[in-house]
Structure formats: structure tokens, C-alpha cells
Design a protein around this motif. Sequence first.
Motif, PDB file in Angstrom:
ATOM      1  N   ALA A 481       1.014  -1.166   0.102  1.00  0.00           N
ATOM      2  CA  ALA A 481       0.033   0.029  -0.164  1.00  0.00           C
ATOM      3  C   ALA A 481       0.751   1.362  -0.133  1.00  0.00           C
ATOM      4  CB  ALA A 481      -0.905  -0.099   1.194  1.00  0.00           C
ATOM      5  N   ASN A 482       1.596   1.363  -1.110  1.00  0.00           N
ATOM      6  CA  ASN A 482       2.479   2.612  -1.122  1.00  0.00           C
ATOM      7  C   ASN A 482       2.372   3.482  -2.144  1.00  0.00           C
ATOM      8  OD1 ASN A 482       4.275  -0.348  -1.167  1.00  0.00           O
ATOM      9  ND2 ASN A 482       4.433   1.154   0.678  1.00  0.00           N
ATOM     10  N   SER A 483       0.819   4.018  -2.345  1.00  0.00           N
ATOM     11  CA  SER A 483       0.420   5.079  -3.193  1.00  0.00           C
ATOM     12  C   SER A 483      -0.407   5.924  -2.668  1.00  0.00           C
ATOM     13  CB  SER A 483      -0.010   4.384  -4.739  1.00  0.00           C
ATOM     14  OG  SER A 483      -1.241   3.718  -4.205  1.00  0.00           O
ATOM     15  N   ALA A 484      -0.638   7.039  -3.294  1.00  0.00           N
ATOM     16  CA  ALA A 484      -1.712   8.059  -2.599  1.00  0.00           C
ATOM     17  C   ALA A 484      -3.053   7.539  -2.221  1.00  0.00           C
ATOM     18  CB  ALA A 484      -1.528   9.406  -3.540  1.00  0.00           C
ATOM     19  N   SER A 485      -3.459   6.435  -2.994  1.00  0.00           N
ATOM     20  CA  SER A 485      -4.833   5.737  -2.610  1.00  0.00           C
ATOM     21  C   SER A 485      -4.588   4.551  -2.419  1.00  0.00           C
ATOM     22  CB  SER A 485      -5.708   6.132  -3.853  1.00  0.00           C
ATOM     23  OG  SER A 485      -5.287   5.176  -5.105  1.00  0.00           O
ATOM     24  N   PHE A 486      -5.633   4.208  -1.472  1.00  0.00           N
ATOM     25  CA  PHE A 486      -5.654   2.600  -1.093  1.00  0.00           C
ATOM     26  C   PHE A 486      -6.841   2.041  -1.324  1.00  0.00           C
ATOM     27  CE2 PHE A 486      -6.763  -0.015   2.583  1.00  0.00           C
ATOM     28  CZ  PHE A 486      -5.882  -1.042   2.453  1.00  0.00           C
ATOM     29  N   ARG A 487      -6.973   1.080  -1.811  1.00  0.00           N
ATOM     30  CA  ARG A 487      -8.521   0.398  -2.257  1.00  0.00           C
ATOM     31  C   ARG A 487      -8.678  -0.662  -1.220  1.00  0.00           C
ATOM     32  NH1 ARG A 487     -12.120   0.765  -5.963  1.00  0.00           N
ATOM     33  NH2 ARG A 487     -10.608   1.938  -7.352  1.00  0.00           N
ATOM     34  N   PHE A 488      -9.822  -0.694  -0.508  1.00  0.00           N
ATOM     35  CA  PHE A 488     -10.295  -1.759   0.424  1.00  0.00           C
ATOM     36  C   PHE A 488      -9.992  -3.135  -0.017  1.00  0.00           C
ATOM     37  CE2 PHE A 488     -12.976   1.967   1.598  1.00  0.00           C
ATOM     38  CZ  PHE A 488     -12.157   2.443   2.537  1.00  0.00           C
ATOM     39  N   PRO A 489      -9.480  -3.890   0.731  1.00  0.00           N
ATOM     40  CA  PRO A 489      -9.442  -5.379   0.389  1.00  0.00           C
ATOM     41  C   PRO A 489     -10.765  -6.063   0.608  1.00  0.00           C
ATOM     42  CG  PRO A 489      -8.402  -5.030   2.773  1.00  0.00           C
ATOM     43  CD  PRO A 489      -8.732  -3.569   1.979  1.00  0.00           C
ATOM     44  N   ALA A 490     -11.299  -7.044  -0.287  1.00  0.00           N
ATOM     45  CA  ALA A 490     -12.449  -7.631  -0.252  1.00  0.00           C
ATOM     46  C   ALA A 490     -12.666  -8.349   1.108  1.00  0.00           C
ATOM     47  CB  ALA A 490     -12.601  -8.537  -1.497  1.00  0.00           C
ATOM     48  N   THR A 491     -11.806  -8.591   1.758  1.00  0.00           N
ATOM     49  CA  THR A 491     -12.017  -9.454   3.066  1.00  0.00           C
ATOM     50  C   THR A 491     -12.649  -8.731   4.310  1.00  0.00           C
ATOM     51  OG1 THR A 491      -9.684  -9.078   3.338  1.00  0.00           O
ATOM     52  CG2 THR A 491     -10.174 -10.893   2.092  1.00  0.00           C
ATOM     53  N   LEU A 492     -12.848  -7.427   4.288  1.00  0.00           N
ATOM     54  CA  LEU A 492     -13.334  -6.732   5.590  1.00  0.00           C
ATOM     55  C   LEU A 492     -14.581  -7.407   5.910  1.00  0.00           C
ATOM     56  CD1 LEU A 492     -12.708  -3.185   4.431  1.00  0.00           C
ATOM     57  CD2 LEU A 492     -11.114  -4.668   5.494  1.00  0.00           C
ATOM     58  N   LYS A 493     -14.691  -7.580   7.530  1.00  0.00           N
ATOM     59  CA  LYS A 493     -15.728  -8.414   8.060  1.00  0.00           C
ATOM     60  C   LYS A 493     -16.459  -7.439   8.818  1.00  0.00           C
ATOM     61  CE  LYS A 493     -14.065 -12.249   6.530  1.00  0.00           C
ATOM     62  NZ  LYS A 493     -14.781 -13.014   5.199  1.00  0.00           N
ATOM     63  N   LYS A 494     -17.730  -7.833   8.902  1.00  0.00           N
ATOM     64  CA  LYS A 494     -18.689  -6.966   9.589  1.00  0.00           C
ATOM     65  C   LYS A 494     -18.412  -6.725  11.230  1.00  0.00           C
ATOM     66  CE  LYS A 494     -22.083 -10.756  10.555  1.00  0.00           C
ATOM     67  NZ  LYS A 494     -21.337 -11.673  10.543  1.00  0.00           N
ATOM     68  N   GLU A 495     -17.848  -7.525  11.672  1.00  0.00           N
ATOM     69  CA  GLU A 495     -17.496  -7.726  13.306  1.00  0.00           C
ATOM     70  C   GLU A 495     -16.469  -6.732  13.546  1.00  0.00           C
ATOM     71  OE1 GLU A 495     -15.957 -11.613  11.866  1.00  0.00           O
ATOM     72  OE2 GLU A 495     -17.683 -10.561  11.270  1.00  0.00           O
ATOM     73  N   MET A 496     -15.623  -6.256  12.456  1.00  0.00           N
ATOM     74  CA  MET A 496     -14.505  -5.669  12.814  1.00  0.00           C
ATOM     75  C   MET A 496     -14.737  -4.145  12.274  1.00  0.00           C
ATOM     76  SD  MET A 496     -12.767  -7.948  14.043  1.00  0.00           S
ATOM     77  CE  MET A 496     -11.076  -7.091  14.101  1.00  0.00           C
ATOM     78  N   THR A 497     -14.028  -3.165  13.051  1.00  0.00           N
ATOM     79  CA  THR A 497     -13.909  -1.827  12.700  1.00  0.00           C
ATOM     80  C   THR A 497     -12.353  -1.596  12.456  1.00  0.00           C
ATOM     81  OG1 THR A 497     -15.718  -1.171  14.306  1.00  0.00           O
ATOM     82  CG2 THR A 497     -14.094   0.547  13.494  1.00  0.00           C
ATOM     83  N   TYR A 498     -12.229  -1.021  11.371  1.00  0.00           N
ATOM     84  CA  TYR A 498     -10.779  -0.831  10.683  1.00  0.00           C
ATOM     85  C   TYR A 498     -10.467   0.419  10.709  1.00  0.00           C
ATOM     86  CZ  TYR A 498     -11.746  -5.488   8.880  1.00  0.00           C
ATOM     87  OH  TYR A 498     -12.109  -6.764   8.991  1.00  0.00           O
ATOM     88  N   TYR A 499      -9.114   0.862  11.069  1.00  0.00           N
ATOM     89  CA  TYR A 499      -8.738   2.225  11.308  1.00  0.00           C
ATOM     90  C   TYR A 499      -7.415   2.225  10.251  1.00  0.00           C
ATOM     91  CZ  TYR A 499     -11.249   1.846  15.570  1.00  0.00           C
ATOM     92  OH  TYR A 499     -12.221   1.762  16.452  1.00  0.00           O
TER      93      TYR A 499
END
Length: 735
Positions: A481-499
Motif C-alpha cells: 500500500a504505497n501510493s496516494a490511494s488505497f483500495r479496500f481489500p475484499a476481505t473486510l468483516k462486519k464484526e470488525m472496525t478498521y482504522y
Amino acid sequence: MLGGALFFAPGVSRATSGGNTIDVGDNATTGGAGWNYDRGNKVFTITDSGVNVKGTTSSNRIVVAGGSAQKIITFTGNVTIDMSKVGGESSFALNGANVLLRLQGGTSSTLKGGGSAPGLQAQVGSTLIIDALGAGTASLQATGGLFAAGIGGGFFLGLCSHGEDGGTITINGGNITVNGGLGAAGIGGGSGLDSDFLCGGGGGIGGNITIAGNANVTANGGYGAAGIGGGYKGGADRSRITIGGNASVTAIGGDDDGSRSGGGAGIGSGVGGVPAGTIRIDTTGAVMAIGGAGKSGEPAGANIGEGAYGGHAGYGLQSVTPPSGAAAMIGAMATFTAGSVSTIGSPQVAYLWESNVTGTWNVVGMGQSVTIPAMFSGIAVQNTVHVYGGPMKNGSDIYYVFHPKLTVYTATISIISEPVSQTVTEGAITGALSVAATINPSGTLKYQWYQWARLTPAQPIPRQENEDVLILLNSKPIAGANSASFRFPATLKKEMTYYYHCVVSEANERAAPVVSKIATVSVNPPKPPTPAPILTNESLLEVTTNSVRFSVTSNQDAAATWAIVGANDTCPPLSSVSISPMNYGDMNAAKPFSWQIINLLPDTDYKLCFYAYPANNPTIVSTWEKTFRTLPATCAPNLTLQSMSSTSTSVTFTVKSDIAATGYWAVQEANAADPNPDNMKNSPIVPSHHMNANESFTSTVMGLPPNTDQKLFFLAVSDTGGCMKMLTVPFKTQP
């Protein structure tokens, strides 16, 4: 010894095994469970876990065999191993081993190294954990030999002489006192040399040193070395020094020995060493760091930071004094005597400092004061001094984090667009975060995104000042993740909050890194799958000699497809049905959908296969099957509407059939579903009339609403064969 076998002289009995306990003063034993003794070399070698040690010796020593598996070794009594008058050997050496050394409560032990060896040798590649066991105070004193650390690395003398680096060293308990030999750290690296011009004679770096739990540690560096960290000519740039838990630490750097070399840091690097790596002080105990004194006007070492003549000599601050309350735990914080800033001209000098106290710090030698902003809220630039930091709280714990590194910066990075918090849906993750930054006057920007994920609490945790710090301390860099934008991975889960946050830096370190704001990404549960349509009011409206007309209602918007097969055939799966405009339509929820299929054969049995499915998911299908028989060629009546007129409340019509038949008729509003012919024929309330061949029939329907679109349905059922013909005529009542 012959051929690896042991022989005993007559009358001499073999010593009994020592079990799992080593008595270091016993020269008669041959070995026991997890250890053996080499009488010729006077070495106890520990090969397995669970070995106990006791006793006193000034000739024997202990070596732990290498390997990644942890070996638990316990000092069950007062252990004294003094090699200081024997030779260049450590009293207790880890040769790449992983050791948990436990000190029994109430015991007092001493380890002294000989020659250029540490008291307790834990050089790079080794892992050492020291802990206290049971009730009572357990103490250990470790003293290094010439050029060797009390605990850590020794000194290698050869074509390229240098100090050994310290390994991974953790002290979790006990009263531990360590003394470095000449030019060596108390805990950390061995000494370097001034005279090794061929290879530089570098000193050992500190390694990864952690002091935690209830440990009480006093570390004294040899001349020009750090109390904890690098030896003489040795830094800590690749090391990490952490003091946490309830540990109390006193770290005293080595003084100038009179050779006008300067003093070592209390915690950090030795004389002439490169800047220290990461130093984290996170303890409820007391920490005092005192830099070694310089003699004859030579510079002293920093209390926390660099030794004299460090990697940025000539570029440093003279001293830094904290505001009231900041120094309550660690004394004078840090002092640099490293020359005059006037020697470096106009570029910014950055001292990267993260502290537990905001306020105004007096910077001696700069003629100004510097205000430290809140943690990661931005970087304050005051003339030539660049400082950032702020309160770092995690619950009741306070973090004191230092990055003692002096850097000359010639450019400034500014973030002009921050990442924005978002909400996504599990199973359909889309979206990205972005940051925009500029650099002045010029430079090449680099980006690194960081992530931390935690279980979403039942109640949202209010965002507080220490919440951001908690997130930043736990965040890890995201690979790639080394560019000015970062695309969310498809593996994010509903029980988690991401920062997420991004660190923007300059490729050639010409500018201080800048940390973006934290973006929170919440994950909604996945959308439930669209259910299959529910079909109702399925009916055949009309069957003729060569066609069939049908009507179906769906409870949701859907796509419709149909096929005609033989009456005894199985309806094919939807995937095999050839879809074309002739057999495809869109169904609106709760509205009747009708269609006519033509070009059928007379007097033939067929099956209608009707499929309804969500337009975006043809795998969820509802099917209606209906068999029917087309009419014979001469069976169905041929109806003719001869006349039709309406008033505001009635309609009058005249119909003629070419064959004898019974007529049934009904009138309803135009937007209603077409009636089922079988229901009309069998309903007792639907009017009927028998018509002879070519006989005209006239009737009037009363009680209609004025100015309304209506439909007349006239069904004729032949006397022979029961063939049906439906005549549908739309009309509108008068105003």
C-alpha cells in the motif's frame, strides 16, 4: 578417552549422575538430565529445558546449546561464576540459544566474564528472558570482562576487530545490576576500537532490549559506552529499547576515561555511535538516565539519545529542558552538547521527539522556545528546530516514546487532502481512501498506509485524544500500500472496525514524515440474498387452435422467460432456455403480466414452462408449469362484435357467433387482471346466453362508474368440444 568411549582405572568408580541440577562447583560429575560436563574444558553444556543451577566456581562455566526451542533454566540457589581471572570466556554463554533464566526468590547470584567476554553473554542471534520466581527478593549481578557488556555482546579481536551486538534481551523481574567492561554497555553492545583503521572497529549495537514487569535494573556503561544500548563507537540505530510495566531503571553512561573521547548516553548510543533507534519508556516505576561525563572540556553523553560525537555531531541541540511536570520520572530528559547550529546554515534541524507532556520546551543554544503540539496533529516548525509529540495514553498507562534522531531537512511536506471515513458492506466491498500532499520546495513523495482492526464494540467508544494514540500504536504497515490511494481489500468483516492512516515521507529523507488523519471504516452486514419471486394468479386466459394467452403476477420486480414443450416433457432448466425478445419480459411487482404465444399446432397437448427470477441473479428462479391442449381447427367459435355503445353508467353490445355456443360476459376496470375463463364459465353470478349459429345477441351492463376505462370480456364456449373463445373489448364510460 579412546574412540569416543570412556575407560576407568581399577578402583575408581564413575561419578553418579547429577539429575537435572548442576552444581557449578562439582568437578567430579559427568552429566545429568538435559546437561553434560566436559571436565577437560571445564564446561557445563545445557542441552535441554528444565535444568536447575546452584553453587560457586571460579573455574567452571556454563554454555547453553543453540536452537530455537526455549530452554528453561533456574538458579535455585546462590550461584557465583567468576571467570575474571581465568581467560577470555563468559561465565554463562548463550550460543544462539533461546533461554528463560529464572531466579529463585531469596537468592543472590553473580556472573563475571573473563577477558573480552560478557558476564552473561547474549549476543545477536540469542534470546534471553530473565524473571524472578517465588517469594523473596532475587538478585543477579553481571559484570563484563575487558571490552564486553555485563549482559549482551562481547568483543572480537582479529583482522577486523569489533564489538558484538546485543541479542534479544528481556528482563521481567529481580534486582539486576550490570556493569559493562571498558568501552562496553551495561546491557547491550561490546566495545569498538579507535585503532582499527582497516575495518573501522565499530562497537556493538544494543539489540532489542525490554525491561518490564517488576524488574529493578541498574546498568552502568564502561567508558564512553551507554548504560543501556551501544558500546563505545556503537549505536542503536537498528535496536529497540523498551521500559514498561512497573519496572524501575537507572542507566548511567560511561564517562570519558581521560582520553578526551567524551561520555556515552545513559540510554542510547556510545561515543561516536550513530543515533539511537526507538526508545520507549512506558512504566509506572522510576526511570533515571544519566549521560556519561566528558573530561577536559569534552562533551557529555545525552541522558537519553546519543553519546558524545554521535552521528550528528555539529548539528545537535545543546540541551532540551521540559516544562514543569515533564521531568518528574526521568530526570533531565536529554542533553546534547554537539556543537553550534551556526555551522549548518539555514536548513531545518529536526529532533524527532514524542513526549507525554505538551507545553513549551526551552531549547538552550537556539535562543527560542518550541511548543510541542498534540500527538500527530501536525508538525510545528520553529525557525531551525523541528519537534513533534504529545500525550500518549492507553487506559491508565502513559507512554513516553522517544526517537532521538537528529536530521537535517531541506523541504517540508504538507497534507492538503485527508482520507475520509467510510462505511462499506461485507461481501460487496468497494471504495478507497486517498491522501493528497505537496512538498516544498521539491522532492519525491512516498506513501505508506497503515491499518489496525479491532472487534466492533457493542457501544461505540467515544473518540478521545488517547483513542488516536491507541490506534497509531497498534497500526501495522500494509504490504504494497504505497501510493496516494488505497483500495479496500475484499476481505473486510462486519464484526470488525478498521482504522487507516497514511504516512507521507520524502524518498531521500529530505523532509520530515507527515501523518494523515485517521479514517475509520465500518462494515455493514452483507445484504441478504434476494428471495425468489412468489408467483400468484397464474392462469391461461385464452387457448385457440394455434395460440395460448396467459397471465401471471409476481410479488417483486422480476425478469420473465418462458418456453413451450410437450405435455409429457420436463421443463428444461433456465440456463438452457434460449432467451429472445419473443420469450422475455419484465414483471412489475403486484401487477399482472400477460403474453400470447402463437404458431402452435391445433389439437395438440403442450406444457407452458414459465420462469421468474431477479433480474441480477438468474440462479434464484420460481417456475410455473401448466399443461393445455390447443383447440381443433373447427372447434372454437368465431366471435364478431357487431356494435358497442356506452353511457356514463352502462354499456350495450351486440355479438354474433358462427357456431352454436354459450356466451358469458363481464365488465371490469381496465387495470384489473383479466378474468380466468374457467372461473367465468363456472361462476353462478356471471350472466350467460345460448346463441345459435350466426345468431346475434345484444345485452346491456348497468351500474358502471362514469368516465372510467373499462374492459368487456365475452367468452363463447362451443356446444361441441367445449372449445372457448374470449373476446376482449376496451371502452370508456361517458362523463
